[in-house]
Design an enzyme around this catalytic site. Structure first.
Site, PDB file in Angstrom:
ATOM      1  N   LYS A  17       0.821  -1.216   0.000  1.00 27.48           N
ATOM      2  CA  LYS A  17       0.000   0.000   0.000  1.00 27.48           C
ATOM      3  C   LYS A  17       0.857   1.270   0.000  1.00 27.48           C
ATOM      4  O   LYS A  17       2.055   1.227   0.320  1.00 27.48           O
ATOM      5  CB  LYS A  17      -0.929  -0.030   1.230  1.00 27.48           C
ATOM      6  CG  LYS A  17      -1.982  -1.139   1.175  1.00 27.48           C
ATOM      7  CD  LYS A  17      -2.910  -1.068   2.378  1.00 27.48           C
ATOM      8  CE  LYS A  17      -4.016  -2.110   2.291  1.00 27.48           C
ATOM      9  NZ  LYS A  17      -4.932  -2.037   3.452  1.00 27.48           N
ATOM     10  N   TYR A  57     -12.799  -2.868  -3.046  1.00 24.76           N
ATOM     11  CA  TYR A  57     -13.304  -2.629  -1.691  1.00 24.76           C
ATOM     12  C   TYR A  57     -14.832  -2.546  -1.670  1.00 24.76           C
ATOM     13  O   TYR A  57     -15.406  -1.807  -0.875  1.00 24.76           O
ATOM     14  CB  TYR A  57     -12.673  -1.369  -1.109  1.00 24.76           C
ATOM     15  CG  TYR A  57     -11.236  -1.555  -0.648  1.00 24.76           C
ATOM     16  CD1 TYR A  57     -10.855  -2.663   0.118  1.00 24.76           C
ATOM     17  CD2 TYR A  57     -10.252  -0.613  -0.947  1.00 24.76           C
ATOM     18  CE1 TYR A  57      -9.542  -2.841   0.553  1.00 24.76           C
ATOM     19  CE2 TYR A  57      -8.937  -0.778  -0.517  1.00 24.76           C
ATOM     20  CZ  TYR A  57      -8.595  -1.893   0.238  1.00 24.76           C
ATOM     21  OH  TYR A  57      -7.292  -2.059   0.671  1.00 24.76           O
ATOM     22  N   PHE A  65     -15.697   5.363   6.328  1.00 30.07           N
ATOM     23  CA  PHE A  65     -14.282   5.610   6.030  1.00 30.07           C
ATOM     24  C   PHE A  65     -13.902   5.318   4.575  1.00 30.07           C
ATOM     25  O   PHE A  65     -12.750   5.451   4.194  1.00 30.07           O
ATOM     26  CB  PHE A  65     -13.374   4.804   6.975  1.00 30.07           C
ATOM     27  CG  PHE A  65     -13.598   3.311   6.923  1.00 30.07           C
ATOM     28  CD1 PHE A  65     -13.005   2.523   5.939  1.00 30.07           C
ATOM     29  CD2 PHE A  65     -14.396   2.679   7.862  1.00 30.07           C
ATOM     30  CE1 PHE A  65     -13.202   1.144   5.879  1.00 30.07           C
ATOM     31  CE2 PHE A  65     -14.606   1.292   7.829  1.00 30.07           C
ATOM     32  CZ  PHE A  65     -14.009   0.531   6.829  1.00 30.07           C
ATOM     33  N   ARG A  93      -2.150 -14.489   4.691  1.00 32.48           N
ATOM     34  CA  ARG A  93      -2.942 -13.754   5.687  1.00 32.48           C
ATOM     35  C   ARG A  93      -2.253 -13.814   7.053  1.00 32.48           C
ATOM     36  O   ARG A  93      -2.206 -12.830   7.781  1.00 32.48           O
ATOM     37  CB  ARG A  93      -4.354 -14.333   5.798  1.00 32.48           C
ATOM     38  CG  ARG A  93      -5.277 -14.000   4.658  1.00 32.48           C
ATOM     39  CD  ARG A  93      -5.687 -12.552   4.574  1.00 32.48           C
ATOM     40  NE  ARG A  93      -6.635 -12.140   5.596  1.00 32.48           N
ATOM     41  CZ  ARG A  93      -7.320 -10.993   5.561  1.00 32.48           C
ATOM     42  NH1 ARG A  93      -7.140 -10.133   4.555  1.00 32.48           N
ATOM     43  NH2 ARG A  93      -8.150 -10.665   6.520  1.00 32.48           N
ATOM     44  N   THR A  99      -6.070  -6.702  10.664  1.00 26.05           N
ATOM     45  CA  THR A  99      -6.272  -5.376  10.054  1.00 26.05           C
ATOM     46  C   THR A  99      -5.744  -4.238  10.932  1.00 26.05           C
ATOM     47  O   THR A  99      -5.032  -3.351  10.442  1.00 26.05           O
ATOM     48  CB  THR A  99      -7.786  -5.159   9.794  1.00 26.05           C
ATOM     49  OG1 THR A  99      -8.318  -6.321   9.157  1.00 26.05           O
ATOM     50  CG2 THR A  99      -8.019  -3.940   8.927  1.00 26.05           C
ATOM     51  N   ARG A 110       2.232  -6.574   9.495  1.00 27.12           N
ATOM     52  CA  ARG A 110       1.553  -5.431  10.108  1.00 27.12           C
ATOM     53  C   ARG A 110       2.014  -5.256  11.556  1.00 27.12           C
ATOM     54  O   ARG A 110       2.180  -4.134  12.026  1.00 27.12           O
ATOM     55  CB  ARG A 110       0.033  -5.624  10.034  1.00 27.12           C
ATOM     56  CG  ARG A 110      -0.526  -5.413   8.624  1.00 27.12           C
ATOM     57  CD  ARG A 110      -1.954  -5.910   8.506  1.00 27.12           C
ATOM     58  NE  ARG A 110      -2.600  -5.512   7.261  1.00 27.12           N
ATOM     59  CZ  ARG A 110      -3.780  -5.958   6.869  1.00 27.12           C
ATOM     60  NH1 ARG A 110      -4.443  -6.822   7.614  1.00 27.12           N
ATOM     61  NH2 ARG A 110      -4.300  -5.551   5.718  1.00 27.12           N
ATOM     62  N   ASN A 120      -2.014   0.169   6.927  1.00 26.31           N
ATOM     63  CA  ASN A 120      -1.507  -1.093   7.477  1.00 26.31           C
ATOM     64  C   ASN A 120      -0.631  -1.857   6.472  1.00 26.31           C
ATOM     65  O   ASN A 120      -0.550  -3.069   6.488  1.00 26.31           O
ATOM     66  CB  ASN A 120      -2.667  -1.952   8.009  1.00 26.31           C
ATOM     67  CG  ASN A 120      -3.741  -2.174   6.961  1.00 26.31           C
ATOM     68  OD1 ASN A 120      -3.525  -1.883   5.783  1.00 26.31           O
ATOM     69  ND2 ASN A 120      -4.874  -2.704   7.363  1.00 26.31           N
ATOM     70  N   HIS A 123      -2.189  -5.290   1.550  1.00 22.65           N
ATOM     71  CA  HIS A 123      -3.459  -5.975   1.348  1.00 22.65           C
ATOM     72  C   HIS A 123      -3.148  -7.423   1.019  1.00 22.65           C
ATOM     73  O   HIS A 123      -2.179  -7.699   0.310  1.00 22.65           O
ATOM     74  CB  HIS A 123      -4.250  -5.372   0.176  1.00 22.65           C
ATOM     75  CG  HIS A 123      -5.368  -6.281  -0.271  1.00 22.65           C
ATOM     76  ND1 HIS A 123      -6.591  -6.306   0.374  1.00 22.65           N
ATOM     77  CD2 HIS A 123      -5.420  -7.240  -1.234  1.00 22.65           C
ATOM     78  CE1 HIS A 123      -7.349  -7.236  -0.191  1.00 22.65           C
ATOM     79  NE2 HIS A 123      -6.664  -7.823  -1.170  1.00 22.65           N
ATOM     80  N   GLU A 134      -9.553 -11.572  -7.176  1.00 24.93           N
ATOM     81  CA  GLU A 134      -8.618 -10.440  -7.066  1.00 24.93           C
ATOM     82  C   GLU A 134      -7.412 -10.608  -7.985  1.00 24.93           C
ATOM     83  O   GLU A 134      -6.965  -9.644  -8.614  1.00 24.93           O
ATOM     84  CB  GLU A 134      -8.175 -10.278  -5.604  1.00 24.93           C
ATOM     85  CG  GLU A 134      -9.323  -9.804  -4.715  1.00 24.93           C
ATOM     86  CD  GLU A 134      -8.922  -9.594  -3.262  1.00 24.93           C
ATOM     87  OE1 GLU A 134      -7.750  -9.840  -2.895  1.00 24.93           O
ATOM     88  OE2 GLU A 134      -9.796  -9.177  -2.473  1.00 24.93           O
TER      89      GLU A 134
HETATM   90  N1  UDP Z   1      -9.957  -0.107   6.771  1.00 23.85           N
HETATM   91  C1  UDP Z   1     -10.073   1.146   7.347  1.00 23.85           C
HETATM   92  N2  UDP Z   1     -10.852   1.279   8.460  1.00 23.85           N
HETATM   93  C2  UDP Z   1     -11.535   0.231   9.010  1.00 23.85           C
HETATM   94  C3  UDP Z   1     -11.428  -1.034   8.398  1.00 23.85           C
HETATM   95  C4  UDP Z   1     -10.634  -1.174   7.285  1.00 23.85           C
HETATM   96  O1  UDP Z   1      -9.461   2.099   6.878  1.00 23.85           O
HETATM   97  O2  UDP Z   1     -12.231   0.412  10.014  1.00 23.85           O
HETATM   98  C5  UDP Z   1      -9.089  -0.274   5.580  1.00 23.85           C
HETATM   99  C6  UDP Z   1      -7.752  -0.925   5.915  1.00 23.85           C
HETATM  100  O3  UDP Z   1      -6.742  -0.347   5.097  1.00 23.85           O
HETATM  101  C7  UDP Z   1      -8.014  -2.367   5.545  1.00 23.85           C
HETATM  102  C8  UDP Z   1      -8.907  -2.198   4.325  1.00 23.85           C
HETATM  103  O4  UDP Z   1      -9.741  -1.093   4.630  1.00 23.85           O
HETATM  104  O5  UDP Z   1      -6.820  -3.082   5.294  1.00 23.85           O
HETATM  105  C9  UDP Z   1      -9.739  -3.403   3.964  1.00 23.85           C
HETATM  106  O6  UDP Z   1     -10.503  -3.779   5.081  1.00 23.85           O
HETATM  107  P1  UDP Z   1     -10.705  -5.305   5.450  1.00 23.85           P
HETATM  108  O7  UDP Z   1     -11.741  -5.376   6.529  1.00 23.85           O
HETATM  109  O8  UDP Z   1     -10.939  -6.098   4.212  1.00 23.85           O
HETATM  110  O9  UDP Z   1      -9.302  -5.684   6.134  1.00 23.85           O
HETATM  111  P2  UDP Z   1      -8.048  -6.547   5.611  1.00 23.85           P
HETATM  112  O10 UDP Z   1      -8.598  -7.705   4.822  1.00 23.85           O
HETATM  113  O11 UDP Z   1      -7.183  -5.626   4.788  1.00 23.85           O
HETATM  114  O12 UDP Z   1      -7.335  -6.980   6.861  1.00 23.85           O
HETATM  115 MG    MG Z   2      -9.929  -7.637   3.251  1.00 25.93          MG
END
Ligand code: UDP
Ligand code: MG
Length: 161
Positions: A17, A57, A65, A93, A99, A110, A120, A123, A134
């Site tokens: 990112k 997304y 957000f 993962r 996250t 992370r 973070n 992705h 994806e």
């Molecule tokens: N994100 C955010 N605020 C939140 C949750 C998610 O800004 O409260 C962002 C963050 O960069 C995250 C991305 O949105 O990595 C995708 O969210 P997801 O729940 O899919 O988390 P991930 O799979 O990346 O752990």
């Molecule tokens: Mg995700």
């Protein structure tokens, strides 16, 4: 020919990112996946347009957000990578951590490199079905490479190859 996702050819999408690009973490992040024993089968730098971000997304499109997330993800190009290996979606993962980076396990990417929920650093696809969608969304078939990696003789046991 369709992209293969079975067994050792399971694939997942990783994005480095914009926060990680700015902080000079590309090499460190790539190193985590390489050292783990995963095979890099596709990589490119790309800017994410509105349409791609909305698709990527979609599960967050109605969150408050979303606008700031989209702005963050467009702050610079990202590095898109396709990594391959046995049960690689789950393995990646685990390498990335949860996250909310400041609570992510120490030793995860992370956990070691980030403090934010949004910023973070990486992705990673969250399940095999999403990984298929994806990888196909970010890479054309001819941008993914099929090659032998001699290291596999040592990364995997004979019955796993
Ligand atoms: N994100 C955010 N605020 C939140 C949750 C998610 O800004 O409260 C962002 C963050 O960069 C995250 C991305 O949105 O990595 C995708 O969210 P997801 O729940 O899919 O988390 P991930 O799979 O990346 O752990
Ligand atoms: Mg995700």
């Amino acid at each position: 020919m369709a992209i293969e996702f079975d067994g050792l050819k399971e694939k997942t999408l990783v994005l480095v990112k914009p926060d990680a690009i700015q902080r000079g973490l590309i090499g460190k992040i790539v190193d985590r996946f390489e050292t783990k024993g995963l095979k890099l089968v596709g990589v490119k730098m790309m800017a994410l347009d509105e349409a791609l971000l909305r698709e990527h997304y979609a599960h967050l499109a109605d969150k408050p957000f979303f606008t700031s997330l989209a702005k963050f993800m467009q702050g610079s190009p990202v590095i898109a990578m396709c990594w391959e290996g046995l049960e690689v979606v789950n393995a990646v993962r685990l390498l990335c951590g949860i996250t909310k980076a400041r609570e992510a396990e120490a030793g995860s990417i992370r956990g070691d490199y980030a403090m934010s929920v949004s910023c973070n650093v990486v992705h990673a696809s969250d399940n095999v079905g999403n990984a298929k969608r994806e990888v196909s969304r970010f890479f054309k078939e001819d941008e993914l490479h099929d090659y032998a990696k001699s290291e596999y003789n040592h990364v995997y046991a004979e019955d796993e190859r």
